[in-house]
Design an enzyme around this catalytic site. Structure first.
Site, PDB file in Angstrom:
ATOM      1  N   LYS A 115       0.920 -36.812  13.121  1.00 60.17           N
ATOM      2  CA  LYS A 115       2.286 -36.500  12.694  1.00 60.17           C
ATOM      3  C   LYS A 115       3.301 -36.773  13.790  1.00 60.17           C
ATOM      4  CE  LYS A 115       1.806 -33.257   8.891  1.00 60.17           C
ATOM      5  NZ  LYS A 115       2.138 -31.947   8.364  1.00 60.17           N
ATOM      6  N   LYS A 197      -5.577 -41.799   3.490  1.00 56.30           N
ATOM      7  CA  LYS A 197      -5.543 -40.624   2.614  1.00 56.30           C
ATOM      8  C   LYS A 197      -4.330 -40.678   1.670  1.00 56.30           C
ATOM      9  CE  LYS A 197      -3.772 -36.551   3.912  1.00 56.30           C
ATOM     10  NZ  LYS A 197      -3.510 -35.119   4.106  1.00 56.30           N
ATOM     11  N   LYS A 200       1.227 -36.660   0.553  1.00 54.27           N
ATOM     12  CA  LYS A 200       2.515 -36.352  -0.059  1.00 54.27           C
ATOM     13  C   LYS A 200       3.675 -36.788   0.832  1.00 54.27           C
ATOM     14  CE  LYS A 200       2.531 -31.460   1.155  1.00 54.27           C
ATOM     15  NZ  LYS A 200       2.159 -30.144   0.880  1.00 54.27           N
TER      16      LYS A 200
HETATM   17  P1  AMP Z   1      -1.008 -30.966   2.579  1.00 49.48           P
HETATM   18  O1  AMP Z   1      -0.559 -31.960   1.599  1.00 49.48           O
HETATM   19  O2  AMP Z   1      -1.405 -31.582   3.866  1.00 49.48           O
HETATM   20  O3  AMP Z   1      -0.103 -29.766   2.726  1.00 49.48           O
HETATM   21  O4  AMP Z   1      -2.368 -30.377   2.015  1.00 49.48           O
HETATM   22  C1  AMP Z   1      -2.515 -29.306   1.117  1.00 49.48           C
HETATM   23  C2  AMP Z   1      -3.969 -29.173   0.728  1.00 49.48           C
HETATM   24  O5  AMP Z   1      -4.379 -30.319  -0.013  1.00 49.48           O
HETATM   25  C3  AMP Z   1      -4.929 -29.101   1.934  1.00 49.48           C
HETATM   26  O6  AMP Z   1      -6.025 -28.268   1.620  1.00 49.48           O
HETATM   27  C4  AMP Z   1      -5.366 -30.519   2.093  1.00 49.48           C
HETATM   28  O7  AMP Z   1      -6.607 -30.636   2.754  1.00 49.48           O
HETATM   29  C5  AMP Z   1      -5.453 -30.974   0.635  1.00 49.48           C
HETATM   30  N1  AMP Z   1      -5.221 -32.426   0.532  1.00 49.48           N
HETATM   31  C6  AMP Z   1      -4.106 -33.097   0.917  1.00 49.48           C
HETATM   32  N2  AMP Z   1      -4.229 -34.412   0.676  1.00 49.48           N
HETATM   33  C7  AMP Z   1      -5.464 -34.579   0.128  1.00 49.48           C
HETATM   34  C8  AMP Z   1      -6.192 -35.713  -0.346  1.00 49.48           C
HETATM   35  N3  AMP Z   1      -5.680 -36.941  -0.305  1.00 49.48           N
HETATM   36  N4  AMP Z   1      -7.435 -35.501  -0.846  1.00 49.48           N
HETATM   37  C9  AMP Z   1      -7.966 -34.264  -0.911  1.00 49.48           C
HETATM   38  N5  AMP Z   1      -7.335 -33.163  -0.478  1.00 49.48           N
HETATM   39  C10 AMP Z   1      -6.104 -33.298   0.027  1.00 49.48           C
END
Ligand code: AMP
Ligand code: TRP
Length: 329
Positions: A115, A197, A200
């Site tokens: 990040k 990955k 978002k």
């Molecule tokens: P974040 O978007 O980083 O706030 O992630 C929120 C939750 O979603 C966390 O538990 C991440 O590990 C999970 N997560 C985010 N992106 C992915 C992805 N591409 N595949 C699976 N899990 C995800």
């Protein structure tokens, strides 16, 4: 006292939640609440580790809660609350900053390195310290299991190290938590680049399917997604990473085993497979969005307030115990 295992997890109200968040994290939570005592937080103080517009943040806190509810998190069974509404989180984070967390650990965090990129000197101290706040979130609730996507495993490991160090010095204050990731779907990949990955925060929105996006656009994204060479629909992470990712999405959102899908599509090509996957996405999003749109802001505020009271009761007890152990009470 309940003898059910304690679960804690959360998602930041930043960006638009996508099917990766749903598959990797939220769908796992929905399953777990059947068996365990679960707490799910909208972690707004994590979101401000990067700049947020106040009005937008406010809306996203409500909308992220609606996503939990639309996905099937049941406020009768689980505690749903907003992190900033329970001040014990930031207070424990401070204590852990002093007792437990070390600079050497934080320097190893891959998410921070990703990040911050080349701007390591100019990003906020909060972004660097973010894993310690996450450790506080987890440790306040006697959490045994933390259901997350693959990218959060390292942060949960750090929470374990911090808890172990604290316990060694002050006595057994904390349960040592464990990350649980899904066997399939812990890392949903970008639709345009299966080495990255689905994220978002990705500026290229063709890479991901947002839970609230226009259904026709989502279908187009599936039809346009990259595939691998060859034409057989088989799961093979080495030689067919893009297709394996699509198969995982299909299996989870369409509720079918990957093995079964391979059989159903043997002899058919990528085109047929993608067309059907687009329909699976359509059905899933339609159902999800219908539920989402039926939840009012007022309902969300009431659920968050009820959750705050329950979370606060558990967290303040643990915090008082910790204050005594370190000698400030
Ligand atoms: P974040 O978007 O980083 O706030 O992630 C929120 C939750 O979603 C966390 O538990 C991440 O590990 C999970 N997560 C985010 N992106 C992915 C992805 N591409 N595949 C699976 N899990 C995800
Ligand atoms: N850091 C997590 C993420 O970005 C969100 C999070 C904050 C979390 N606190 C947590 C996840 C506690 C699990 C447990 O996805």
């Amino acid at each position: 006292m309940s003898i059910k295992k304690h679960i804690f997890s959360g998602i930041q109200p930043s960006g638009n939640l996508n099917i990766g968040n749903y598959i990797g994290a939220i769908s796992q939570w929905v399953e777990m609440q059947k068996e365990y005592d679960c707490i799910f937080s909208v972690v707004d103080y994590h979101a401000i580790t990067v700049k947020q517009k106040p009005e937008e943040l406010k809306k996203r806190i409500i909308n992220t809660t609606k996503i939990y509810l639309a996905a099937g998190i049941d406020p009768e069974k689980s505690i749903i609350f907003q992190q900033s509404a329970v001040p014990a989180h930031t207070e424990l984070a401070w204590i852990l900053n002093c007792y437990g967390a070390r600079i050497a650990d934080l320097n190893k965090m891959t998410q921070f390195k990703d990040k911050a990129g080349k701007n390591q000197e100019s990003v906020s101290v909060g972004l660097y310290d973010y894993p310690v706040l996450m450790a506080a979130d987890i440790l306040l609730y006697n959490t045994e299991i933390v259901p997350v996507g693959d990218d959060q495993k390292q942060h949960v490991e750090l929470a374990r190290d911090i808890a172990t160090r604290f316990n060694k010095e002050f006595g057994d204050a904390f349960i040592i938590p464990q990350a649980v990731v899904k066997k399939e779907g812990a890392r949903i990949m970008s639709l345009q680049d299966p080495t990255k990955k689905m994220s978002k925060s990705d500026p290229n929105q063709n890479n991901c399917i947002i839970l609230l996006e226009d259904i026709e656009d989502a279908k187009k994204k599936i039809m346009r997604s990259v595939t691998d060479s060859g034409s057989d629909v088989v799961y093979d992470l080495i030689n067919k990473p893009a297709l394996s990712n699509l198969l995982t999405i299909y299996a989870i959102l369409g509720d079918r085993q990957i093995k079964r899908l391979e059989k159903d599509y043997s002899g058919k090509g990528y085109g047929d497979f993608k067309k059907d996957l687009a329909e699976v996405i359509e059905k899933f999003l339609k159902d999800f969005q219908e539920k989402y749109n039926n939840i009012s802001d007022q309902e969300v505020l009431e659920i968050l307030e009820a959750g705050r009271i329950k979370a606060q009761a558990i967290a303040s007890k643990k915090l008082e115990e910790v204050r005594k152990l370190i000698g400030v009470r």
